[in-house]
Write a protein that holds these residues in place. Sequence first.
Motif, short mmCIF file in Angstrom:
data_model
loop_
_atom_site.label_atom_id
_atom_site.label_comp_id
_atom_site.label_asym_id
_atom_site.label_seq_id
_atom_site.Cartn_x
_atom_site.Cartn_y
_atom_site.Cartn_z
N LEU A 262 0.83 -1.21 0.00
CA LEU A 262 0.00 0.00 0.00
C LEU A 262 0.86 1.26 0.00
N LEU A 263 1.95 1.22 0.74
CA LEU A 263 2.86 2.36 0.77
C LEU A 263 3.45 2.59 -0.63
N ALA A 264 3.90 1.50 -1.25
CA ALA A 264 4.46 1.61 -2.60
C ALA A 264 3.40 2.09 -3.59
N LEU A 265 2.17 1.65 -3.40
CA LEU A 265 1.08 2.05 -4.28
C LEU A 265 0.84 3.56 -4.19
N SER A 266 0.72 4.07 -2.99
CA SER A 266 0.50 5.51 -2.82
C SER A 266 1.70 6.32 -3.29
N PHE A 267 2.90 5.78 -3.08
CA PHE A 267 4.12 6.47 -3.50
C PHE A 267 4.23 6.49 -5.03
N GLY A 268 3.92 5.34 -5.66
CA GLY A 268 3.99 5.27 -7.11
C GLY A 268 2.97 6.17 -7.78
N VAL A 269 1.75 6.22 -7.25
CA VAL A 269 0.72 7.10 -7.79
C VAL A 269 1.14 8.56 -7.67
N LEU A 270 1.77 8.90 -6.53
CA LEU A 270 2.22 10.29 -6.32
C LEU A 270 3.28 10.69 -7.34
N LEU A 271 4.30 9.85 -7.51
CA LEU A 271 5.39 10.21 -8.42
C LEU A 271 4.95 10.19 -9.87
N SER A 272 3.93 9.41 -10.20
CA SER A 272 3.46 9.37 -11.58
C SER A 272 2.88 10.72 -12.03
N THR A 273 2.44 11.53 -11.07
CA THR A 273 1.89 12.85 -11.42
C THR A 273 2.99 13.81 -11.88
N PHE A 274 4.24 13.45 -11.59
CA PHE A 274 5.35 14.32 -11.99
C PHE A 274 6.05 13.81 -13.25
N ALA A 275 5.56 12.71 -13.82
CA ALA A 275 6.16 12.13 -15.02
C ALA A 275 5.26 12.38 -16.23
N ALA A 276 5.89 12.68 -17.34
CA ALA A 276 5.13 12.92 -18.57
C ALA A 276 5.15 11.71 -19.49
N SER A 277 5.97 10.72 -19.18
CA SER A 277 6.06 9.52 -20.02
C SER A 277 6.55 8.37 -19.16
N GLU A 278 6.44 7.15 -19.73
CA GLU A 278 6.92 5.97 -19.01
C GLU A 278 8.42 6.06 -18.74
N PHE A 279 9.15 6.63 -19.69
CA PHE A 279 10.59 6.76 -19.52
C PHE A 279 10.92 7.65 -18.32
N GLN A 280 10.19 8.74 -18.17
CA GLN A 280 10.42 9.61 -17.02
C GLN A 280 10.06 8.90 -15.71
N MET A 281 9.06 8.04 -15.75
CA MET A 281 8.70 7.29 -14.55
C MET A 281 9.84 6.35 -14.15
N VAL A 282 10.44 5.72 -15.13
CA VAL A 282 11.58 4.83 -14.86
C VAL A 282 12.76 5.62 -14.31
N GLN A 283 12.88 6.87 -14.72
CA GLN A 283 14.00 7.68 -14.25
C GLN A 283 13.93 7.94 -12.74
N PHE A 284 12.77 7.81 -12.16
CA PHE A 284 12.64 8.00 -10.72
C PHE A 284 13.29 6.86 -9.92
N ILE A 285 13.42 5.68 -10.55
CA ILE A 285 13.89 4.50 -9.82
C ILE A 285 15.27 4.71 -9.20
N PRO A 286 16.29 5.16 -9.97
CA PRO A 286 17.60 5.35 -9.33
C PRO A 286 17.64 6.49 -8.33
N VAL A 287 16.62 7.35 -8.34
CA VAL A 287 16.61 8.50 -7.45
C VAL A 287 15.90 8.18 -6.13
#
Length: 365
Positions: A262-287
């Motif tokens: 659930l924590l990962a779910l809420s966190f992933g939904v939050l960060l997805s609002t700052f990504a414009a594409s799937e590639f940008q979403m993946v860029q969050f992983i190393p950060v």
Amino acid sequence: MIAFAIAKRIFIQMFRDKRTLALMWFAPLMIFTLMYFLFTSSGTDTTYKVGVYNLNPEIVENLEESHVEVTLFSDGEQVEENIKNNQLVAFIAQTDAGPIEITYENSAPAKSAVVRAKLQSALVKLQLGAFASLAQQAIAANPSLVQAVPQQPAIDEQYLYGEADSDYFTTISPILLGFFVFFLVFLISGMALLRERTSGTLDKILAAPVRRFEIIAGYLLGYGFFAFIQTMLLVEFVVRILQVTVAGSLALVMLITFLAALLALSFGVLLSTFAASEFQMVQFIPVVIIPQIFFSGLIEIGTLAEWLQALAKFMPLYYIGNALQGVMIKGATLVDIGNDVVAILLFISFFTVLNVLGLKRYRKI
């Protein structure tokens, strides 16, 4: 209720996407199985090739008894060539009445450390044998010395946590369990909401008289159901199939793992609002994901610098790994890990509130 309607749509969508379900439900089982065999494969029969020149035969015999493959050389010259040509871990040479000289190949320092330890053990065994021989000679000359020789006491070993045969995988399995659930749910939930936004589905939902909280609740209910199934499958697989020992309550392990999802779910939904594409979403992983691995318990937090220990308190995986290790290894109860559970719930609440507020970027409701 609108939230249930959104959750129902997610159910239908996810069940149609067999690839995503396989990634979420079965990929962790495969990865965990691979990790299990990697860390539990027996290495007791592993041999280390060592070249030897002019070394005491008793030392050579002691080395061979400790799974070292000894190759005798007629001279101590061309050590570097001998190591390369014969794929040796080390070359040990001794001049007459001189020191023992060791040259390590050292492309794998762990192998060098093993050979170093085995050689030290062989030398100690040689010395102990010499002392035992002297003691026998002294006793033979003076039998009354038998009473003066101390007898070795019996050793009764006990373990507070785990068993004598506990391996490294047993130690890290709670951390791996929490990480895999957290990472995959984060990735899938973030990608899913991003796809909803880029495809225009989120805009259609926002065009209806729906509260922001109901939208977030719908997503949490929808993906939370699949996260719950993932938790049940993974925990049961780890405990029943891989035979990982759980010292505490299995139900508590499932609860913590589900809260991690659930924590990962809420966190992933939050960060997805700052990504414009799937590639940008993946860029969050190393950060935001990779740094948390180092604070999840793989490295003992107490050995780190004080400022790093303070930084660990801001990492969700720190509390997840700590709680799972407490239950699975130490047999902790809910009271014992209460602080960790409260921290996880606070993270979930915090990210959920930020998700509701984040929808203002698309429409003020």
